[in-house]
Every structure is written in structure tokens, then in C-alpha cells.
Design a protein around this motif. Sequence first.
Motif, PDB file in Angstrom:
ATOM      1  N   LYS A  82      36.218  38.499  34.965  1.00  0.00           N
ATOM      2  CA  LYS A  82      37.167  38.717  36.047  1.00  0.00           C
ATOM      3  C   LYS A  82      38.542  38.265  35.619  1.00  0.00           C
ATOM      4  O   LYS A  82      38.684  37.344  34.820  1.00  0.00           O
ATOM      5  CB  LYS A  82      36.725  37.960  37.301  1.00  0.00           C
ATOM      6  CG  LYS A  82      37.406  38.438  38.553  1.00  0.00           C
ATOM      7  CD  LYS A  82      36.616  38.066  39.785  1.00  0.00           C
ATOM      8  CE  LYS A  82      35.381  38.948  39.955  1.00  0.00           C
ATOM      9  NZ  LYS A  82      34.636  38.598  41.170  1.00  0.00           N
ATOM     10  N   ILE A  83      39.541  38.932  36.172  1.00  0.00           N
ATOM     11  CA  ILE A  83      40.929  38.623  35.823  1.00  0.00           C
ATOM     12  C   ILE A  83      41.682  38.295  37.099  1.00  0.00           C
ATOM     13  O   ILE A  83      41.590  39.039  38.083  1.00  0.00           O
ATOM     14  CB  ILE A  83      41.593  39.827  35.109  1.00  0.00           C
ATOM     15  CG1 ILE A  83      40.815  40.201  33.839  1.00  0.00           C
ATOM     16  CG2 ILE A  83      43.056  39.511  34.769  1.00  0.00           C
ATOM     17  CD1 ILE A  83      41.258  41.526  33.202  1.00  0.00           C
ATOM     18  N   PHE A  84      42.418  37.197  37.068  1.00  0.00           N
ATOM     19  CA  PHE A  84      43.263  36.810  38.200  1.00  0.00           C
ATOM     20  C   PHE A  84      44.719  36.817  37.731  1.00  0.00           C
ATOM     21  O   PHE A  84      45.015  36.413  36.608  1.00  0.00           O
ATOM     22  CB  PHE A  84      42.901  35.417  38.704  1.00  0.00           C
ATOM     23  CG  PHE A  84      41.478  35.301  39.174  1.00  0.00           C
ATOM     24  CD1 PHE A  84      41.093  35.811  40.400  1.00  0.00           C
ATOM     25  CD2 PHE A  84      40.514  34.686  38.381  1.00  0.00           C
ATOM     26  CE1 PHE A  84      39.772  35.702  40.840  1.00  0.00           C
ATOM     27  CE2 PHE A  84      39.196  34.572  38.805  1.00  0.00           C
ATOM     28  CZ  PHE A  84      38.826  35.083  40.046  1.00  0.00           C
ATOM     29  N   VAL A  85      45.593  37.261  38.607  1.00  0.00           N
ATOM     30  CA  VAL A  85      47.022  37.310  38.292  1.00  0.00           C
ATOM     31  C   VAL A  85      47.772  36.523  39.357  1.00  0.00           C
ATOM     32  O   VAL A  85      47.552  36.730  40.553  1.00  0.00           O
ATOM     33  CB  VAL A  85      47.534  38.771  38.276  1.00  0.00           C
ATOM     34  CG1 VAL A  85      49.018  38.825  37.917  1.00  0.00           C
ATOM     35  CG2 VAL A  85      46.723  39.625  37.299  1.00  0.00           C
ATOM     36  N   SER A  86      48.657  35.636  38.915  1.00  0.00           N
ATOM     37  CA  SER A  86      49.452  34.867  39.881  1.00  0.00           C
ATOM     38  C   SER A  86      50.889  34.712  39.400  1.00  0.00           C
ATOM     39  O   SER A  86      51.194  34.898  38.221  1.00  0.00           O
ATOM     40  CB  SER A  86      48.813  33.497  40.135  1.00  0.00           C
ATOM     41  OG  SER A  86      48.537  32.842  38.926  1.00  0.00           O
TER      42      SER A  86
END
Length: 105
Positions: A82-86
Motif C-alpha cells: 500500500k502507498i500513502f501520500v501526505s
Amino acid sequence: MKKIEAIIREDAFDKVKEGLKAIGIVPLTVYPVKGRGVQGGVPPYDLLPKMKIEIVVKDEDVEEVINVIIKNARRGIPGDGKIFVSNVEDAIRVRTGERGDIALY
Ligand SMILES: Nc1ncnc2c1ncn2[C@@H]1O[C@H](COP(=O)(O)OP(=O)(O)OP(=O)(O)O)[C@@H](O)[C@H]1O
Ligand SMILES: [Mg+2]
């Protein structure tokens, strides 16, 4: 600036790292983690070992970086990651004091 946090399979890391290098993204932070997704692990293991990659990138590079991670980490089965972007407020290169995009890579 955006922080991309990708939690991927351990054995996908080398390919992802090389794929990122090929598009000019060399700096990164990586650490071994344990985690579970929606399946809640794989019995009898509640938590599975994964690799977590953190990269802070220019806004304009976000989509390309995501695509490289997917291309090199996807097997098409549960647990691929999974990839999270912030959002990231600022970056400072300690050696020079440079700030913002220029301090990234
Ligand atoms: N919502 C979340 N918050 C924090 N970490 C997560 C989250 N979802 C997944 N992770 C981390 O990502 C790892 C890989 O997740 P995984 O690929 O199994 O996601 P998934 O949503 O279950 O998708 P799939 O159905 O393809 O397996 C997990 O082991 C966990 O460390
Ligand atoms: Mg899963």
C-alpha cells in the motif's frame, strides 16, 4: 512536497529501489516493519514482515514515483502493499541550509 510511504513485500524492495533510481530518485529511507492488511495476516501469522519506504518528492514527481513503485511491487495478489501520500511542509539540507524542492534530490 509530498511524502510517499510505501509498504511493500521485502522481496520487491530491490526492484523498486532500482526502478526509482532509473527515474532519478536516489534518496530514500527504508525500514523493516510488520503489518497486516484487510486479510489480517496469513494464519497463523497475525503480522507479516514488510518493507516500508519513505520518500519525500516534488509535487510534480508524485505520480511517476507511484507508478514505478506499483510496476515493480505488484504481483497481483493480496499483500502486494500500500502507498500513502501526505503533504510535507518543508525540507532542509543540513549541509547547505537549502530549503524546499532543491533540498530533496
Ligand atoms: N490502512 C492501513 N494503515 C496502515 N497500514 C496499512 C494499511 N493497509 C495496509 N497497511 C500496511 O500495508 C501492508 C500491506 O497491505 P496489503 O497489501 O495487504 O493491503 P490490503 O488493503 O490488504 O490489500 P490486498 O487486498 O491487496 O492485500 C500491511 O501489512 C500493512 O503493514
Ligand atoms: Mg492484504
